[in-house]
Design an enzyme around this catalytic site. Structure first.
Site, PDB file in Angstrom:
ATOM      1  CB  THR A  12      -0.898   0.014   1.264  1.00 28.89           C
ATOM      2  OG1 THR A  12      -1.655  -1.185   1.289  1.00 28.89           O
ATOM      3  CG2 THR A  12      -1.827   1.201   1.284  1.00 28.89           C
ATOM      4  CE  LYS A 104       2.405   1.520  11.968  1.00 30.25           C
ATOM      5  NZ  LYS A 104       1.514   2.058  10.978  1.00 30.25           N
ATOM      6  CG  ASP A 200      -0.642   1.089  14.446  1.00 32.50           C
ATOM      7  OD1 ASP A 200       0.401   0.840  13.814  1.00 32.50           O
ATOM      8  OD2 ASP A 200      -1.270   2.157  14.324  1.00 32.50           O
ATOM      9  CE  LYS A 204       0.517   4.675  13.796  1.00 32.26           C
ATOM     10  NZ  LYS A 204      -0.832   4.462  13.287  1.00 32.26           N
TER      11      LYS A 204
HETATM   12  P1  NAP Z   1       1.803  -3.986   2.844  1.00 32.92           P
HETATM   13  O1  NAP Z   1       0.780  -3.443   1.931  1.00 32.92           O
HETATM   14  O2  NAP Z   1       1.565  -5.297   3.487  1.00 32.92           O
HETATM   15  O3  NAP Z   1       3.200  -4.039   2.059  1.00 32.92           O
HETATM   16  C1  NAP Z   1       4.339  -4.681   2.553  1.00 32.92           C
HETATM   17  C2  NAP Z   1       5.341  -4.817   1.425  1.00 32.92           C
HETATM   18  O4  NAP Z   1       6.541  -5.376   1.945  1.00 32.92           O
HETATM   19  C3  NAP Z   1       4.869  -5.753   0.282  1.00 32.92           C
HETATM   20  O5  NAP Z   1       5.252  -5.209  -0.964  1.00 32.92           O
HETATM   21  C4  NAP Z   1       5.637  -7.040   0.543  1.00 32.92           C
HETATM   22  O6  NAP Z   1       6.017  -7.735  -0.626  1.00 32.92           O
HETATM   23  C5  NAP Z   1       6.911  -6.505   1.168  1.00 32.92           C
HETATM   24  N1  NAP Z   1       7.490  -7.516   2.052  1.00 32.92           N
HETATM   25  C6  NAP Z   1       7.005  -7.949   3.233  1.00 32.92           C
HETATM   26  N2  NAP Z   1       7.812  -8.899   3.743  1.00 32.92           N
HETATM   27  C7  NAP Z   1       8.814  -9.058   2.853  1.00 32.92           C
HETATM   28  C8  NAP Z   1       9.968  -9.897   2.792  1.00 32.92           C
HETATM   29  N3  NAP Z   1      10.208 -10.771   3.751  1.00 32.92           N
HETATM   30  N4  NAP Z   1      10.797  -9.788   1.735  1.00 32.92           N
HETATM   31  C9  NAP Z   1      10.541  -8.902   0.743  1.00 32.92           C
HETATM   32  N5  NAP Z   1       9.465  -8.080   0.725  1.00 32.92           N
HETATM   33  C10 NAP Z   1       8.617  -8.175   1.760  1.00 32.92           C
HETATM   34  O7  NAP Z   1       2.075  -2.944   4.049  1.00 32.92           O
HETATM   35  P2  NAP Z   1       1.843  -1.363   4.035  1.00 32.92           P
HETATM   36  O8  NAP Z   1       0.456  -1.058   4.471  1.00 32.92           O
HETATM   37  O9  NAP Z   1       2.360  -0.772   2.791  1.00 32.92           O
HETATM   38  O10 NAP Z   1       2.777  -0.934   5.269  1.00 32.92           O
HETATM   39  C11 NAP Z   1       4.160  -0.892   5.143  1.00 32.92           C
HETATM   40  C12 NAP Z   1       4.767  -0.224   6.370  1.00 32.92           C
HETATM   41  O11 NAP Z   1       4.257   1.103   6.500  1.00 32.92           O
HETATM   42  C13 NAP Z   1       4.422  -0.917   7.693  1.00 32.92           C
HETATM   43  O12 NAP Z   1       5.501  -0.746   8.595  1.00 32.92           O
HETATM   44  C14 NAP Z   1       3.224  -0.126   8.187  1.00 32.92           C
HETATM   45  O13 NAP Z   1       3.055  -0.185   9.590  1.00 32.92           O
HETATM   46  C15 NAP Z   1       3.640   1.267   7.764  1.00 32.92           C
HETATM   47  N6  NAP Z   1       2.554   2.226   7.620  1.00 32.92           N
HETATM   48  C16 NAP Z   1       1.451   1.884   6.895  1.00 32.92           C
HETATM   49  C17 NAP Z   1       0.442   2.820   6.734  1.00 32.92           C
HETATM   50  C18 NAP Z   1      -0.808   2.508   5.976  1.00 32.92           C
HETATM   51  O14 NAP Z   1      -1.716   3.334   5.983  1.00 32.92           O
HETATM   52  N7  NAP Z   1      -0.901   1.373   5.294  1.00 32.92           N
HETATM   53  C19 NAP Z   1       0.581   4.101   7.300  1.00 32.92           C
HETATM   54  C20 NAP Z   1       1.748   4.408   8.032  1.00 32.92           C
HETATM   55  C21 NAP Z   1       2.716   3.464   8.172  1.00 32.92           C
HETATM   56  P3  NAP Z   1       4.940  -8.389  -1.612  1.00 32.92           P
HETATM   57  O15 NAP Z   1       4.267  -7.214  -2.271  1.00 32.92           O
HETATM   58  O16 NAP Z   1       5.734  -9.182  -2.567  1.00 32.92           O
HETATM   59  O17 NAP Z   1       4.005  -9.167  -0.740  1.00 32.92           O
HETATM   60  N1  HSE Z   2      -2.743   0.855  10.426  1.00 36.40           N
HETATM   61  C1  HSE Z   2      -2.355   2.195  10.704  1.00 36.40           C
HETATM   62  C2  HSE Z   2      -3.589   3.008  11.038  1.00 36.40           C
HETATM   63  C3  HSE Z   2      -1.649   2.789   9.538  1.00 36.40           C
HETATM   64  O1  HSE Z   2      -4.702   2.557  10.766  1.00 36.40           O
HETATM   65  O2  HSE Z   2      -3.435   4.097  11.585  1.00 36.40           O
HETATM   66  C4  HSE Z   2      -1.076   4.157   9.824  1.00 36.40           C
HETATM   67  O3  HSE Z   2      -0.002   4.083  10.716  1.00 36.40           O
END
Ligand code: NAP
Ligand code: HSE
Length: 431
Positions: A12, A104, A200, A204
Site C-alpha cells: 500500500t 512504528k 499500533d 506510536k
Molecule cells: P503492505 O501493503 O503489506 O506491504 C508490505 C510490502 O513489503 C509488500 O510489498 C511485501 O512484498 C513486502 N514484504 C514484506 N515482507 C517481505 C519480505 N520478507 N521480503 C521482501 N518483501 C517483503 O504494508 P503497508 O500497508 O504498505 O505498510 C508498510 C509499512 O508502512 C508498515 O511498517 C506499516 O506499519 C507502515 N505504515 C502503513 C500505513 C498505511 O496506511 N498502510 C501508514 C503508516 C505506516 P509483496 O508485495 O511481494 O508481498
Molecule cells: N494501520 C495504521 C492506522 C496505519 O490505521 O493508523 C497508519 O499508521
C-alpha cells in the site's frame, strides 16, 4: 545532484511512494534541488501483479541488489514487521545508507538500537511516516516545540480504529463491516489485530512520548486496551450522556513521572478530538510555553503516508536529516522513563452493567463503589421491556484506575449481573 533510492517493500505505502517518485519528479527537483531516482524495489512475491506505472526492471527479490549497490544512498523501509525489516534496516545503516522508515512497530521495540547504529556511522533515520500518516508530528515535536517542556500529549493515532468507531457511531455499521472497509481502503496493518487491540497506537505512543519527554519508553509497560470489545450499545449511551468514543493514546506528566496509556475513551462531544472522524488522526500537545497545539490530518492510507515519506526522502537527500540527527541527542541518549502505574492514574469512568431487574441490585453496586471512595456523577437506566436484565450505566467522578478495576471485579461477581461490566475511561483533555 542525483540521489538514488531503494525501496524495501511495495505494498500500500511502497507502491504509492514509488509512483510519487516517478510522477512528482519535476516538482521534487524544484523543491529540493535534487534529482530523486527510484532505482530498485525489494518485493517478496515476484508473481504478484503490480502498478503498471512502475517499470518491471526495478523489482528484485534479492536485498543485496539494494543494500550492496553503492549508488543507492537512501533506503526506504516500507515492509513492516520486525524481521526481516530489522536486519535489512541495520544492514542499510552499516552500509552507510540513510534510512527512511514508516515502521512504528520496529521503532517502538528497537528504535534505540537502530538510532545508535546510525549515529555511530554518521548516518540518519527519518521516521515521520511512522506516526500520524501525513501529519508532521515528528517534525513538530523535534523542531517546532523544541523549547517546551511537554505536559501532555493526547492523540487519535490509528486511522483504522478511528474509521471503525466513526462509522459505527454515525451510520450504525457493524464493527466487522467497518473493519473490512478500513482494510479495503489500505488503512489497516497487514494483520489488523495490531490496529484493533491498540498495539499500533501503543507503538506510536512509545515513539511520540520518547520525543516529547526525551526518555526511553519501555514499550511493554504501556497500558493497552483496544476497540475490539466495544459494543454499539456503549456508543449510544455515551452519546446520550454527551460523549464520543475514541481510541486515545495518552502521555501525561505526573510530577517526576509520566503515565502512558492507550484505551477507548469517552471524550466530551464539544472537544476537538471528538470531532476527528474517519481515517483522520489528531494529536493535541500541551507545552509549558506553547500551551495546547493540535496537529490534524489523514493518519493512514497510501497517499497520506507516502506524503510524509517523500518529505523524509527530501530531507535525507538534501543532507538536513543527517544534520538534525546529529543535533538531536534525544534520539540516541535517552534516560529511562519513570512510569506511573496505571492503577494510580485518576480519571472519570463509564461503567455499564447488565443487571437483573430486581430490588437491591442498585444498592449493592453503589455500595461497592462507595466503599472504594468512588463517587457517582450520573446514572442511566431505561425501563425493562422484554428482557429481565437491563443495562445500568454509571458515570463516576474522578477515581484511581486501580480502585475502579477492583470495584468492577467485585460487581462482576454479584449474583444478578449477567455479563462482564463494560468499562470505558472518560477524559476531558487539557485545552
Ligand atoms: P503492505 O501493503 O503489506 O506491504 C508490505 C510490502 O513489503 C509488500 O510489498 C511485501 O512484498 C513486502 N514484504 C514484506 N515482507 C517481505 C519480505 N520478507 N521480503 C521482501 N518483501 C517483503 O504494508 P503497508 O500497508 O504498505 O505498510 C508498510 C509499512 O508502512 C508498515 O511498517 C506499516 O506499519 C507502515 N505504515 C502503513 C500505513 C498505511 O496506511 N498502510 C501508514 C503508516 C505506516 P509483496 O508485495 O511481494 O508481498
Ligand atoms: N494501520 C495504521 C492506522 C496505519 O490505521 O493508523 C497508519 O499508521
Amino acid at each position: 545532484m542525483t540521489t538514488h533510492i531503494g525501496l524495501l517493500g511495495c505494498g500500500t505505502v511502497g507502491s504509492t511512494v514509488a509512483e510519487m517518485l516517478l510522477t512528482e519528479r519535476v516538482l521534487l527537483e524544484k523543491r529540493s534541488g535534487q534529482s530523486l531516482v527510484l532505482k530498485r524495489i525489494l518485493i517478496r512475491d515476484s508473481e504478484k501483479s503490480r502498478s503498471r506505472n512502475i517499470p518491471r526492471a526495478v523489482f528484485t527479490t534479492n536485498p543485496d541488489d539494494i543494500l550492496k549497490d553503492p549508488e543507492i544512498k537512501i533506503v526506504v523501509e516500507v515492509m513492516g514487521g520486525i524481521e526481516p525489516a530489522k536486519t535489512l534496516s541495520m544492514r542499510a545503516i552499516k552500509a552507510g545508507k540513510l534510512l527512511v522508515t514508516a515502521n512504528k512497530h520496529l521503532l517502538a521495540l528497537h528504535g534505540m538500537e537502530i538510532f545508535r547504529a546510525a549515529a555511530r556511522v554518521g548516518s540518519s533515520v527519518c521516521f515521520e511516516a511512522s506516526c500520524g500518516g501525513a501529519v508532521p508530528i515528528v517534525l513538530a515535536l523535534t523542531r517546532g516545540l523544541v523549547a517546551n517542556d511537554i505536559d501532555q500529549l493526547v492523540g487519535i493515532v490509528n486511522g483504522t480504529c478511528n474509521y471503525i468507531l466513526s462509522e459505527m457511531s454515525s451510520t450504525g455499521k457493524s464493527y466487522a463491516t467497518a473493519l473490512a472497509e478500513a482494510q479495503a481502503a489500505g488503512y489497516a496493518e497487514p494483520d489488523p489485530t495490531l490496529d484493533v487491540t491498540g498495539g499500533d497506537s501503543a507503538h506510536k505512543l512509545a515513539i511520540l512520548a520518547s520525543l516529547a519527554f526525551g526518555v526511553h519508553v519501555p514499550f511493554e509497560q504501556i497500558h493497552v486496551s483496544g476497540i475490539n470489545t466495544i459494543d454499539d450499545m456503549d456508543l449510544r449511551f455515551g452519546r446520550e450522556l454527551g460523549y464520543v468514543c475514541k481510541l486515545l493514546a495518552i502521555a501525561e506528566k505526573h510530577g517526576h513521572g509520566i503515565s502512558l496509556r492507550v484505551h477507548p475513551t469517552f471524550v466530551p462531544q464539544k472537544h476537538l478530538l471528538a470531532n476527528v472522524n474517519g481515517s483522520f488522526n489528531a494529536i493535541a500537545v500541551v507545552g509549558h510555553a506553547s500551551g495546547q497545539t493540535i496537529y490534524y490530518g489523514r493518519g493512514a492510507g497510501g497517499r497520506p503516508t507516502a506524503s510524509a515519506i517523500m518529505a523524509d526522502i527530501v530531507e535525507a537527500a538534501m543532507g538536513s536529516a543527517t544534520l538534525l540527527f546529529k543535533q538531536l541527542p534525544l534520539l540516541t541518549r535517552r534516560s529511562a522513563a519513570r512510569l506511573v502505574p496505571m492503577h494510580d492514574v485518576s480519571s472519570r469512568h463509564y461503567l455499564r452493567m447488565m443487571v437483573d431487574d430486581k430490588p437491591g441490585m442498585l444498592h449493592q453496586i453503589t455500595g461497592i463503589l462507595g466503599k472504594r471512595g468512588i463517587s457517582l456523577a450520573a446514572m442511566v437506566q431505561h425501563e425493562a421491556h422484554e428482557d429481565q436484565f437491563v443495562p445500568l450505566v454509571i458515570m463516576t467522578h474522578e477515581a484511581p484506575d486501580g480502585k475502579v478495576i477492583e470495584a468492577v471485579a467485585k460487581i462482576n461477581s454479584l449474583r444478578g449481573i449477567r455479563s462482564k461490566t463494560r468499562h470505558i475511561r472518560v477524559i476531558d483533555p487539557q485545552s
